[in-house]
Write an enzyme that holds these catalytic residues in place. Structure first.
Site, PDB file in Angstrom:
ATOM      1  N   ARG A  67      20.656  -2.100  -5.171  1.00 31.01           N
ATOM      2  CA  ARG A  67      21.427  -1.191  -4.332  1.00 31.01           C
ATOM      3  C   ARG A  67      21.985  -1.886  -3.093  1.00 31.01           C
ATOM      4  O   ARG A  67      23.168  -1.834  -2.810  1.00 31.01           O
ATOM      5  CB  ARG A  67      20.499  -0.059  -3.902  1.00 31.01           C
ATOM      6  CG  ARG A  67      21.086   1.274  -3.719  1.00 31.01           C
ATOM      7  CD  ARG A  67      19.921   2.230  -3.432  1.00 31.01           C
ATOM      8  NE  ARG A  67      18.687   1.674  -3.938  1.00 31.01           N
ATOM      9  CZ  ARG A  67      18.215   1.905  -5.154  1.00 31.01           C
ATOM     10  NH1 ARG A  67      18.837   2.718  -5.947  1.00 31.01           N
ATOM     11  NH2 ARG A  67      17.106   1.336  -5.562  1.00 31.01           N
ATOM     12  N   THR A  68      21.093  -2.539  -2.359  1.00 35.90           N
ATOM     13  CA  THR A  68      21.522  -3.135  -1.096  1.00 35.90           C
ATOM     14  C   THR A  68      22.557  -4.229  -1.348  1.00 35.90           C
ATOM     15  O   THR A  68      23.590  -4.285  -0.698  1.00 35.90           O
ATOM     16  CB  THR A  68      20.309  -3.704  -0.340  1.00 35.90           C
ATOM     17  OG1 THR A  68      19.364  -2.655  -0.160  1.00 35.90           O
ATOM     18  CG2 THR A  68      20.711  -4.239   1.008  1.00 35.90           C
TER      19      THR A  68
ATOM     20  N   LYS B 277      15.181 -26.395  -6.847  1.00 40.66           N
ATOM     21  CA  LYS B 277      15.161 -27.831  -7.129  1.00 40.66           C
ATOM     22  C   LYS B 277      14.553 -28.604  -5.973  1.00 40.66           C
ATOM     23  O   LYS B 277      14.619 -29.827  -5.935  1.00 40.66           O
ATOM     24  CB  LYS B 277      16.575 -28.345  -7.380  1.00 40.66           C
ATOM     25  CG  LYS B 277      17.249 -27.754  -8.587  1.00 40.66           C
ATOM     26  CD  LYS B 277      18.636 -28.363  -8.750  1.00 40.66           C
ATOM     27  CE  LYS B 277      19.439 -27.613  -9.787  1.00 40.66           C
ATOM     28  NZ  LYS B 277      20.865 -27.918  -9.674  1.00 40.66           N
TER      29      LYS B 277
ATOM     30  N   ARG C 100      18.474 -11.395   2.656  1.00 44.05           N
ATOM     31  CA  ARG C 100      17.244 -10.655   2.338  1.00 44.05           C
ATOM     32  C   ARG C 100      16.175 -11.660   1.980  1.00 44.05           C
ATOM     33  O   ARG C 100      16.407 -12.614   1.230  1.00 44.05           O
ATOM     34  CB  ARG C 100      17.453  -9.701   1.181  1.00 44.05           C
ATOM     35  CG  ARG C 100      16.094  -9.237   0.631  1.00 44.05           C
ATOM     36  CD  ARG C 100      16.162  -8.077  -0.253  1.00 44.05           C
ATOM     37  NE  ARG C 100      16.545  -6.881   0.460  1.00 44.05           N
ATOM     38  CZ  ARG C 100      16.413  -5.664  -0.075  1.00 44.05           C
ATOM     39  NH1 ARG C 100      15.932  -5.511  -1.275  1.00 44.05           N
ATOM     40  NH2 ARG C 100      16.787  -4.606   0.607  1.00 44.05           N
TER      41      ARG C 100
ATOM     42  N   HIS D  87      14.915  -3.433   8.330  1.00 44.10           N
ATOM     43  CA  HIS D  87      16.010  -3.250   7.374  1.00 44.10           C
ATOM     44  C   HIS D  87      17.041  -2.398   8.112  1.00 44.10           C
ATOM     45  O   HIS D  87      17.207  -1.214   7.837  1.00 44.10           O
ATOM     46  CB  HIS D  87      15.487  -2.546   6.124  1.00 44.10           C
ATOM     47  CG  HIS D  87      16.423  -2.605   4.951  1.00 44.10           C
ATOM     48  ND1 HIS D  87      17.741  -3.013   5.069  1.00 44.10           N
ATOM     49  CD2 HIS D  87      16.235  -2.313   3.643  1.00 44.10           C
ATOM     50  CE1 HIS D  87      18.310  -2.952   3.874  1.00 44.10           C
ATOM     51  NE2 HIS D  87      17.425  -2.535   2.999  1.00 44.10           N
TER      52      HIS D  87
END
Lengths: 343, 165
Positions: free
Chosen positions: A81-82, A109, A131, A161
């Site tokens: 969603r975000t 890596k 995020r 948030h």
């Protein structure tokens, strides 16, 4: 800003950490946390989002204001969603977007986070949407990027948030009007792990909400939560009595490693929002949830899909709110040192 | 500085000239679009006096301005109300003051985001000096020579009045 910052020290990030997000003219340079922002700033974000809500209702859902800007979605943690609403918001502002899936990219890596960032900077990007599962990750990145780059926090660990909290405030304002003074808002569920709840509580306090209460089992209430100016309830029915707004939180199974709860079934029997329990709230109470919802764990299906639910409206409003934040951050007149740095 | 006429008198002149021009060009039932806010007041008056049947449309060009990154975000942008179909329509674009031409440039960009109109006719109450783009109006209430440091603004909607500072 005219309003004094609400709380000078953030226990998860450190002293004065919120300072970094404002430029020398008091405008948003990064958007990392609600904390420390004034009510006029939050209101300005909501008003701007209102303008973009109109754009999103047109048949041509696009305006050219961020044309030529490059926005990078840096998601170190899963999100649907975000991430998609950030991407849609950027596209509707005519920015170019890149989605970088960190788990399958260079960091796996062995490249360090800062090396990855410096490479993206070398590609002349303008904004990182971050995020991360660690609290403070967005602050860390904002503290290390080149001066012309802005960072938006799309969720960091248990910390914050902020765009979610703003879209929740937008949803409340759309349904209950601009004055939060007479509202009783109940936040129910896993407060211990919830960055959403922390940001919501800050935003509700800054907007002078009359009564903010949290409802959860004792094991899921952080020890310092009463310092944030909320009332704690351990019983759902008395907690949501006469509430105008009920915000359900998701039970964050992936963040629970200890014995916080006996079982999901037990949790639902005590804290699940059922139609019968909803009767305790006001007749016109709205039910919100940041998603994803666990039906039958924190909320009854018929409530999630019912008349009072504004859960899908929240998703729609999320686009407008994210457009507002992006355009405010990237629409600033650059400061002297930033202009020089870019040349 | 030139003497400036009353907005009401200019409105009558606009309506007369526009009627003639529409006949000359063979345009029936055009789509009238006012630019927020002064242009919208004038468009609404013209829309009534010309008896146009298509609903009046409104544009707020804040999101299309070329100086967005200099002036930043204006949180009070009004919704534009263009109909979904501008394709092949004859549009009459109305603004209060034509100066640099940048507002009209932005308005035309926004209109073209909705479709390809058959034509755009530009109507302005006042055409003042200071053009920066090759844009001119088809119908003008009055020409004004003003210094670069002088500003003219229409206040309204009741009554419509010019303020020169």
């Amino acid at each position: 800003m005219a309003n004094k910052p609400t709380r000078p020290t953030d226990p998860l990030i450190g002293k004065d950490s919120w300072n970094i997000q404002l430029d020398s003219n008091g405008r948003l340079k990064h958007f990392l946390t609600i904390e420390g922002l004034g009510s006029d700033m939050l209101t300005s974000i909501l008003d701007t989002a209102e303008s973009f809500a109109n754009v999103n209702e047109q048949s041509v859902k696009k305006v050219p204001i961020l044309r030529g800007k490059t926005i990078v979605n840096l998601f170190f943690e899963a999100s649907t969603r975000t991430r998609t609403t950030f991407e849609l918001a950027a596209k509707r502002l005519s920015a170019d977007t890149l989605n970088i899936n960190i788990s399958t990219s260079a960091t796996s890596k062995g490249e360090s986070l800062l090396d990855t960032l410096q490479n993206l900077q070398a590609m002349l990007c303008d904004m990182f949407i971050v995020r991360h599962s660690d609290s403070g990750a967005a602050h860390f990145i904002a503290g290390h990027v080149a001066p012309h780059i802005s960072v938006i926090n799309a969720g960091d660990g248990r910390h914050a948030h902020p765009t979610q909290a703003m879209l929740d405030m937008f949803t409340i304002r759309r349904n209950k009007g601009r004055d939060f003074g007479g509202l009783r808002v109940a936040i129910v569920g896993d407060l211990l792990h919830s960055r959403v709840a922390r940001s919501q509580i800050h935003a509700l306090n800054i907007l002078n909400t009359g009564d903010v209460r949290v409802i959860a089992p004792k094991t899921l209430v952080p020890a310092d939560i009463e310092d944030m100016g909320v009332t704690v309830f351990n019983d759902l029915k008395s907690g949501i009595r006469d509430a105008d707004v009920i915000i359900m939180l998701r039970l964050q199974k992936e963040r629970m490693q200890g014995a916080f709860l006996p079982s999901e079934h037990e949790y639902y029997s005590q804290y699940g929002l059922t139609e019968e329990r909803l009767l305790a709230a006001k007749d016109d109470a709205i039910v919100m949830h940041p998603g994803p919802i666990n039906r039958g764990v924190e909320i009854e299906s018929s409530v999630a899909d019912g008349q009072r639910s504004v859960i899908l409206d929240q998703v729609t409003y999320g686009i407008s709110v994210r457009m507002a934040v992006m355009s405010m951050v990237l629409g600033r007149e650059p400061e002297q040192e930033e202009t020089e740095a870019k040349q | 500085m030139d003497e400036i006429a009353k907005p009401e008198a200019l409105l009558e002149k606009l309506a007369d000239d526009l009627k003639k021009l529409l006949v000359e060009r063979g345009i029936n039932n055009p789509l009238m679009v006012g630019i927020h806010t002064g242009g919208a007041w004038i468009a609404s008056a013209l829309h009534a006096s010309l008896g146009i049947t298509q609903p009046l449309a409104m544009l707020d060009i804040s999101f299309y301005r070329d100086d967005f990154s200099r002036i930043g975000m204006n949180p009070k942008v009004k919704p534009s109300s263009l109909p979904p179909q501008v394709e092949d329509k004859h549009i009459i674009l109305v603004d209060d003051v034509l100066q640099t031409g940048r507002t009209i440039r932005a308005a035309m960009n926004e209109i073209f985001d909705y479709g390809r109109p058959a034509s755009i006719t530009l109507v302005c109450l006042v055409d003042r000096s200071g053009r920066e783009l090759p844009i001119q109006a088809d119908i003008i209430g009055q020409h004004l020579q003003l210094g670069a440091e002088q500003h003219i603004k229409l206040s309204g909607p009741e009554p419509l009045e010019f303020v020169i500072t």
